[in-house]
Design a protein around this motif. Structure first.
Motif, PDB file in Angstrom:
ATOM      1  N   PHE A 118    -184.992  13.226   3.271  1.00 10.48           N
ATOM      2  CA  PHE A 118    -183.604  13.670   3.351  1.00 10.48           C
ATOM      3  C   PHE A 118    -182.719  12.548   3.901  1.00 10.48           C
ATOM      4  O   PHE A 118    -181.694  12.193   3.303  1.00 10.48           O
ATOM      5  N   PHE A 133    -182.155  19.010  -0.619  1.00 12.23           N
ATOM      6  CA  PHE A 133    -181.275  19.831   0.206  1.00 12.23           C
ATOM      7  C   PHE A 133    -181.877  21.219   0.417  1.00 12.23           C
ATOM      8  O   PHE A 133    -181.923  21.719   1.544  1.00 12.23           O
ATOM      9  N   LEU A 145    -179.625  21.139   9.661  1.00 11.40           N
ATOM     10  CA  LEU A 145    -179.100  20.146   8.712  1.00 11.40           C
ATOM     11  C   LEU A 145    -177.797  19.541   9.207  1.00 11.40           C
ATOM     12  O   LEU A 145    -177.589  18.330   9.075  1.00 11.40           O
TER      13      LEU A 145
END
Length: 186
Positions: A118, A133, A145
């Motif tokens: 990520f 995601f 996140l």
């Protein structure tokens, strides 16, 4: 370091330095630069403290986000300051050594592998693939996140400051990796 030592602190700088020392055990490294802009220093220190000590991410992933940003920007001071903390928090030293060499770290820890993927997509592609995601959202949740992106932004700013002002490496540490762009510190 490109800037000389701070020989006299204003009352605002002295008070801020005392708070940093109380929280972090000393005013060193990047804070010796940030103190030259006390208001920015205060805000950056608060953000950095949240990212390192209070984020929704587990400690090992907070440390990993710092190391990914440090490696992306060749920020050797940050790497040296956090490699042992990352290992103590549960990350595999061998995987981190591969990351330092610019190789795929091949983390055995699935969350660490996902965070690395990520963060690498964000830092290199400036976007995150839908599949990455979705996996990140499932693993880390919304707050996780958001905290990860905040941490990557904070640690990237830290890396840029360290490199721009050529903050000296810790006296007991060697450069952990070469600068891939061929720049040599003088």
């Amino acid at each position: 370091m490109r800037l000389g030592p701070l020989t006299e602190l204003s009352p605002e700088q002295a008070e801020l330095s005392a708070r940093i020392t109380a929280r972090r055990g000393g005013t060193r490294g990047p804070f010796l630069v940030w103190l030259r802009s006390p208001q920015l220093c205060e805000k950056v220190e608060a953000l950095g403290a949240y990212c390192r000590f209070e984020s929704a991410l587990p400690l090992r992933l907070r440390e990993l986000s710092l190391l990914v940003a440090a490696r992306h920007f060749d920020a050797q001071y940050s790497w040296n300051a956090h490699i042992d903390k990352a290992v103590d928090a549960g990350l595999e030293r061998a995987a981190l050594e591969r990351l330092a060499r610019g190789e795929d770290p091949a983390f055995e820890d699935a969350e660490a592998a996902l965070l690395h993927r990520f963060a690498t997509e964000v830092l290199t592609e400036h976007l995150v693939a839908d599949a990455t995601f979705a996996a990140g959202l499932e693993a880390f949740g919304e707050q996780g996140l958001v905290d990860l992106i905040g941490a990557l932004g904070n640690f990237s700013m830290l890396a840029m400051l360290l490199n721009t002002f050529q903050v000296d490496l810790q006296p007991d540490r060697r450069p952990p990796f070469p600068d891939l762009r061929g720049y040599t510190r003088v």
